[in-house]
Structure formats: C-alpha cells, structure tokens
Motif scaffolding. Sequence first.
Motif, PDB file in Angstrom:
ATOM      1  N   ARG A 104      24.947  43.939  72.554  1.00 18.17           N
ATOM      2  CA  ARG A 104      25.167  42.511  72.319  1.00 18.17           C
ATOM      3  C   ARG A 104      24.048  41.639  72.880  1.00 18.17           C
ATOM      4  O   ARG A 104      24.302  40.554  73.425  1.00 18.17           O
ATOM      5  CB  ARG A 104      26.528  42.064  72.842  1.00 18.17           C
ATOM      6  N   SER A 105      22.851  42.090  72.728  1.00 12.06           N
ATOM      7  CA  SER A 105      21.701  41.314  73.167  1.00 12.06           C
ATOM      8  C   SER A 105      21.224  40.392  72.053  1.00 12.06           C
ATOM      9  O   SER A 105      21.249  40.753  70.885  1.00 12.06           O
ATOM     10  CB  SER A 105      20.563  42.254  73.576  1.00 12.06           C
ATOM     11  N   THR A 106      20.801  39.209  72.440  1.00  8.76           N
ATOM     12  CA  THR A 106      20.217  38.279  71.468  1.00  8.76           C
ATOM     13  C   THR A 106      18.692  38.379  71.462  1.00  8.76           C
ATOM     14  O   THR A 106      18.018  37.643  70.757  1.00  8.76           O
ATOM     15  CB  THR A 106      20.637  36.836  71.773  1.00  8.76           C
ATOM     16  N   TYR A 107      18.183  39.332  72.239  1.00 12.53           N
ATOM     17  CA  TYR A 107      16.733  39.517  72.315  1.00 12.53           C
ATOM     18  C   TYR A 107      16.234  40.124  71.019  1.00 12.53           C
ATOM     19  O   TYR A 107      16.817  41.066  70.486  1.00 12.53           O
ATOM     20  CB  TYR A 107      16.403  40.432  73.495  1.00 12.53           C
ATOM     21  N   LEU A 108      15.144  39.583  70.515  1.00 10.01           N
ATOM     22  CA  LEU A 108      14.541  40.098  69.298  1.00 10.01           C
ATOM     23  C   LEU A 108      13.174  40.694  69.598  1.00 10.01           C
ATOM     24  O   LEU A 108      12.379  40.103  70.321  1.00 10.01           O
ATOM     25  CB  LEU A 108      14.382  38.983  68.262  1.00 10.01           C
ATOM     26  N   SER A 109      12.906  41.831  69.016  1.00  7.40           N
ATOM     27  CA  SER A 109      11.624  42.473  69.242  1.00  7.40           C
ATOM     28  C   SER A 109      11.192  43.213  67.984  1.00  7.40           C
ATOM     29  O   SER A 109      12.026  43.761  67.256  1.00  7.40           O
ATOM     30  CB  SER A 109      11.719  43.466  70.396  1.00  7.40           C
ATOM     31  N   THR A 110       9.902  43.220  67.743  1.00 10.78           N
ATOM     32  CA  THR A 110       9.346  44.043  66.665  1.00 10.78           C
ATOM     33  C   THR A 110       8.501  45.183  67.226  1.00 10.78           C
ATOM     34  O   THR A 110       7.673  45.757  66.528  1.00 10.78           O
ATOM     35  CB  THR A 110       8.499  43.188  65.707  1.00 10.78           C
ATOM     36  N   LYS A 111       8.730  45.513  68.498  1.00  8.55           N
ATOM     37  CA  LYS A 111       8.017  46.643  69.099  1.00  8.55           C
ATOM     38  C   LYS A 111       8.823  47.908  68.847  1.00  8.55           C
ATOM     39  O   LYS A 111       9.983  48.001  69.246  1.00  8.55           O
ATOM     40  CB  LYS A 111       7.850  46.420  70.595  1.00  8.55           C
ATOM     41  N   GLU A 112       8.226  48.888  68.239  1.00 12.21           N
ATOM     42  CA  GLU A 112       9.003  50.061  67.843  1.00 12.21           C
ATOM     43  C   GLU A 112       9.555  50.828  69.028  1.00 12.21           C
ATOM     44  O   GLU A 112      10.595  51.476  68.908  1.00 12.21           O
ATOM     45  CB  GLU A 112       8.186  50.970  66.937  1.00 12.21           C
ATOM     46  N   ASP A 113       8.906  50.748  70.199  1.00 15.15           N
ATOM     47  CA  ASP A 113       9.436  51.497  71.338  1.00 15.15           C
ATOM     48  C   ASP A 113      10.689  50.860  71.932  1.00 15.15           C
ATOM     49  O   ASP A 113      11.305  51.417  72.841  1.00 15.15           O
ATOM     50  CB  ASP A 113       8.360  51.719  72.406  1.00 15.15           C
ATOM     51  N   GLU A 114      11.071  49.677  71.438  1.00 18.96           N
ATOM     52  CA  GLU A 114      12.337  49.058  71.862  1.00 18.96           C
ATOM     53  C   GLU A 114      13.517  49.637  71.097  1.00 18.96           C
ATOM     54  O   GLU A 114      14.664  49.365  71.433  1.00 18.96           O
ATOM     55  CB  GLU A 114      12.266  47.547  71.610  1.00 18.96           C
ATOM     56  N   TYR A 115      13.273  50.396  70.067  1.00 20.22           N
ATOM     57  CA  TYR A 115      14.315  50.882  69.170  1.00 20.22           C
ATOM     58  C   TYR A 115      14.532  52.371  69.347  1.00 20.22           C
ATOM     59  O   TYR A 115      13.589  53.134  69.561  1.00 20.22           O
ATOM     60  CB  TYR A 115      13.964  50.537  67.716  1.00 20.22           C
ATOM     61  N   ASP A 116      15.799  52.765  69.272  1.00 15.81           N
ATOM     62  CA  ASP A 116      16.184  54.105  69.692  1.00 15.81           C
ATOM     63  C   ASP A 116      16.561  55.032  68.551  1.00 15.81           C
ATOM     64  O   ASP A 116      16.307  56.228  68.600  1.00 15.81           O
ATOM     65  CB  ASP A 116      17.394  54.012  70.640  1.00 15.81           C
ATOM     66  N   TYR A 117      17.231  54.491  67.539  1.00 13.61           N
ATOM     67  CA  TYR A 117      17.671  55.294  66.400  1.00 13.61           C
ATOM     68  C   TYR A 117      17.074  54.701  65.130  1.00 13.61           C
ATOM     69  O   TYR A 117      17.072  53.484  64.954  1.00 13.61           O
ATOM     70  CB  TYR A 117      19.204  55.317  66.301  1.00 13.61           C
ATOM     71  N   TRP A 118      16.622  55.613  64.269  1.00  9.20           N
ATOM     72  CA  TRP A 118      15.870  55.213  63.080  1.00  9.20           C
ATOM     73  C   TRP A 118      16.478  55.776  61.815  1.00  9.20           C
ATOM     74  O   TRP A 118      17.015  56.898  61.816  1.00  9.20           O
ATOM     75  CB  TRP A 118      14.431  55.712  63.203  1.00  9.20           C
ATOM     76  N   GLY A 119      16.376  54.999  60.753  1.00  2.12           N
ATOM     77  CA  GLY A 119      16.711  55.526  59.447  1.00  2.12           C
ATOM     78  C   GLY A 119      15.634  56.497  58.982  1.00  2.12           C
ATOM     79  O   GLY A 119      14.595  56.648  59.625  1.00  2.12           O
ATOM     80  N   GLN A 120      15.891  57.114  57.826  1.00  2.00           N
ATOM     81  CA  GLN A 120      14.986  58.156  57.347  1.00  2.00           C
ATOM     82  C   GLN A 120      13.754  57.604  56.652  1.00  2.00           C
ATOM     83  O   GLN A 120      12.813  58.344  56.367  1.00  2.00           O
ATOM     84  CB  GLN A 120      15.747  59.104  56.395  1.00  2.00           C
ATOM     85  N   GLY A 121      13.756  56.316  56.375  1.00  2.00           N
ATOM     86  CA  GLY A 121      12.627  55.701  55.683  1.00  2.00           C
ATOM     87  C   GLY A 121      12.818  55.723  54.176  1.00  2.00           C
ATOM     88  O   GLY A 121      13.430  56.644  53.619  1.00  2.00           O
ATOM     89  N   THR A 122      12.285  54.697  53.526  1.00  2.00           N
ATOM     90  CA  THR A 122      12.348  54.623  52.076  1.00  2.00           C
ATOM     91  C   THR A 122      11.054  54.013  51.555  1.00  2.00           C
ATOM     92  O   THR A 122      10.526  53.064  52.142  1.00  2.00           O
ATOM     93  CB  THR A 122      13.576  53.816  51.612  1.00  2.00           C
ATOM     94  N   GLN A 123      10.539  54.565  50.473  1.00  2.00           N
ATOM     95  CA  GLN A 123       9.259  54.116  49.931  1.00  2.00           C
ATOM     96  C   GLN A 123       9.437  52.866  49.082  1.00  2.00           C
ATOM     97  O   GLN A 123      10.321  52.816  48.214  1.00  2.00           O
ATOM     98  CB  GLN A 123       8.630  55.223  49.085  1.00  2.00           C
ATOM     99  N   VAL A 124       8.589  51.889  49.324  1.00  2.00           N
ATOM    100  CA  VAL A 124       8.491  50.701  48.478  1.00  2.00           C
ATOM    101  C   VAL A 124       7.063  50.646  47.937  1.00  2.00           C
ATOM    102  O   VAL A 124       6.106  50.670  48.713  1.00  2.00           O
ATOM    103  CB  VAL A 124       8.812  49.421  49.260  1.00  2.00           C
TER     104      VAL A 124
END
Length: 128
Positions: A104-124
């Motif tokens: 429940r954090s309102t902190y926003l970050s675009t640093k990838e090391d702040e994120y723990d679980y990832w989707g598999q990725g999708t090509q655009v």
Amino acid sequence: EVQLVQSGGGLVQAGGSLRLSCAASGFTSDDYAIGWFRQVPGKEREGVSCISSNADSTYNADSVKDRFTTSRDNDKNCLYLQMNSLKPEDTAVYYCATDYQDYRSTYLSTKEDEYDYWGQGTQVTVSS
C-alpha cells in the motif's frame, strides 16, 4: 504464488493503438504499485509507466506522456497499459512488474530494481 501473466501486444501501424493486459494472481494487485517497462535488444530496460497502490497516482515517462495510460480493474485483479498514437520507436518487449516489497505504498518508481515480480513480456511492434 505471486504471478503476473501478460497478454495483448502484436503488430500495429504507426498512429494506431494497443492495449496490454497484466493479470495478477496470488496477491491483490491494488495493494501494490505496478510498473510497465520496455526493452529493446541491446538496450537497458526502460520504465515507461507506473501506478501506485489504490491508483492514487500514476506516472508516465516523457517518451510516452499523453499517449500511454495505465489503469487498474480491481474486480479482475488486472492492470492495463493503453497505448495510443504509437510510434516505431515504441517497438519493444513490454513487461509489467509489481513492487511487492511495499504494501500500500504511494511511492512511484520506474527503477527496475524496485520491482520484485515480473510478467513474461509481450512484443509490441509498430511499423512505419
């Protein structure tokens, strides 16, 4: 088990739109910030958009501002990245990710090391 499963993406002409989906399971996604990233071969992963827990705030990188929108559907436990006015330089593999460390954090970050679980990725792919 925390999982993020992505769908959407594909090939579109410049100026077109696509919507990416990120279905969360094993946790209540609304309780955590979600980020969207993209990566082009040979380049670092770039954070393009993120949304705080409870959708209190969002952030979009300058490269996608006024074109991309991230949103939540809490009934479906799902996140979306709506991409409009697509450009060839938006071509990349797109990932969603959750900042599972910060409940429940309102902190926003675009640093990838702040994120723990990832989707598999999708090509655009955006053609000119």
